[in-house]
Enzyme design. Sequence first.
Site, short mmCIF file in Angstrom:
data_model
loop_
_atom_site.label_atom_id
_atom_site.label_comp_id
_atom_site.label_asym_id
_atom_site.label_seq_id
_atom_site.Cartn_x
_atom_site.Cartn_y
_atom_site.Cartn_z
N SER A 23 0.83 -1.22 0.00
CA SER A 23 0.00 0.00 0.00
C SER A 23 0.86 1.26 0.00
CB SER A 23 -0.93 0.00 1.22
OG SER A 23 -0.18 -0.17 2.41
N HIS A 156 -40.25 23.21 -9.55
CA HIS A 156 -40.41 22.35 -10.74
C HIS A 156 -39.75 22.98 -11.96
CE1 HIS A 156 -43.64 20.33 -8.39
NE2 HIS A 156 -43.92 21.57 -8.05
N SER A 277 -15.14 26.09 -28.01
CA SER A 277 -15.32 24.85 -28.77
C SER A 277 -14.27 24.79 -29.87
CB SER A 277 -16.73 24.84 -29.37
OG SER A 277 -16.76 24.05 -30.53
N LYS A 283 -19.13 29.46 -29.23
CA LYS A 283 -19.36 28.77 -27.96
C LYS A 283 -18.52 29.31 -26.80
CE LYS A 283 -21.65 25.56 -27.15
NZ LYS A 283 -21.52 24.15 -27.53
N GLU A 290 -19.50 21.91 -15.20
CA GLU A 290 -19.87 20.56 -15.66
C GLU A 290 -18.96 19.49 -15.05
OE1 GLU A 290 -21.12 20.51 -20.11
OE2 GLU A 290 -19.91 22.29 -19.79
#
Length: 458
Positions: A23, A156, A277, A283, A290
């Site tokens: 380990s 919602h 992008s 973009k 993310e």
Amino acid sequence: MQTMWAGRFEKNLDAKVNDFNSSISFDARMFSQDIKGSLAHAAMLCAQHILTQEEYTAITDGLCAVLEDLQSGKLAFDPVAEDIHMFVEAELTKRIGAPGKKLHTARSRNDQVALDLRMYLMDEAAAVSDMLLSLEEVLLKKADAYAETILPGYTHLQRAQPVTFGHHLMAYANMFARDLDRLADCKERMAVSPLGACALAGTTYDTDRQMTAETLGFDEPCPNSLDGVSDRDFVIEMICALAMVMMHLSRFSEEIILWCSWEFKFIELDDAYATGSSIMPQKKNPDVAELIRGKTGRVYGDLMAILTVMKGLPLAYNKDMQEDKEAVFDALDTVKLCLPVFTKMIDTMTVLSDNMRAAAAKGFINATDCADYLTKKGVPFRDAYKITGKLVGYGVKNGKTLEDMTMEEYKAASDVFDTDVYDAIDLMACVNKRTSFGGTAPDSVYDQIADMKTRLNL
Ligand code: ARG
């Protein structure tokens, strides 16, 4: 290769099994905790006359030199060593000879590993807490700056009622404050020392576990030696607290991603915190948010891994438990990677208040206030709800907001309406009136900020 436990064996360990078993590649990061633990143990053995003063001095000098050499990089970890505990002991013995062999009296690697990991995680809990506090500082600053900025509040993901952006940010500030509490709480439970539990049953030596616990900054020694070496719930609790931090970061990230889409355009990320992008020149992507949302899955995986490892283990130590470290280290590394980038991303984003306000003007988010207006004039709430619902239906059909409708249109719905309805449904008024404790009114938000500052000592 000759292992430390070679005495009972006739053959050397297969090289592949050694790699499999080892380990050191991941527990090497606990080297300073391991050495501090050994220093405290040696001091106790000396105080209890189990080591002589000379042996103790040799061990202490040797351990301090090993620590220094590891810190400076002069000494490299031996990848063949089974784990950090054996590596340190072997290195010490190589340097000081006979006294080094006495260090392991009245202890075991089972209590060492439990000790090192507790010490390591206690330090790391403090480091994560500092990062969370920096995020809180940014949130409080922004909440104050945007305490009067109106945007639609959603349920919602449908526009529901107007809220202030400061109020929205303070919701997250509260979540992260609970994360701080959780970390402090699990740190507190972690502060019991397993050192001296030995392999499992305690020892026949006259040890002083109180002394080592105290020296190492623990509140007390753990009261049961079997539990001391078997328990990994402190690891589970820690990963659980970290998973919760990630869950909060991920929800927030999801909102950031939505808010910087053209459909919302509530915020603009700083160029340094967004990416382009390779093909679409227009973009500007929220990759940071993310990735944080994505990395949340890793930390949940770490939590599931350790929960599953522990679920069927008989007492006391089992080698399965070696799997705890990679899981908790990965969870820690992930959270420590995400928190500072996220904090900076929030700190540098531009809030597009006009767009928030324009979105709030649509979607009849003042309909509750219109119904409340009627109720305050004596109309039962259910009737007021129906009348307002009809007005909304009329508005949807005719492309009108509640603010756009004429007095005649209001009167056609109910003659209780008067010209003061326009003040009642004004968005700023709607927000300003929500002064209930914890509500969205700017004054309430300022109070929430002040209370949070006190709570967090900021
Ligand atoms: N490397 C081991 C672990 O991480 C240390 C304890 C080993 N104990 C033993 N009896 N094999 O769990």
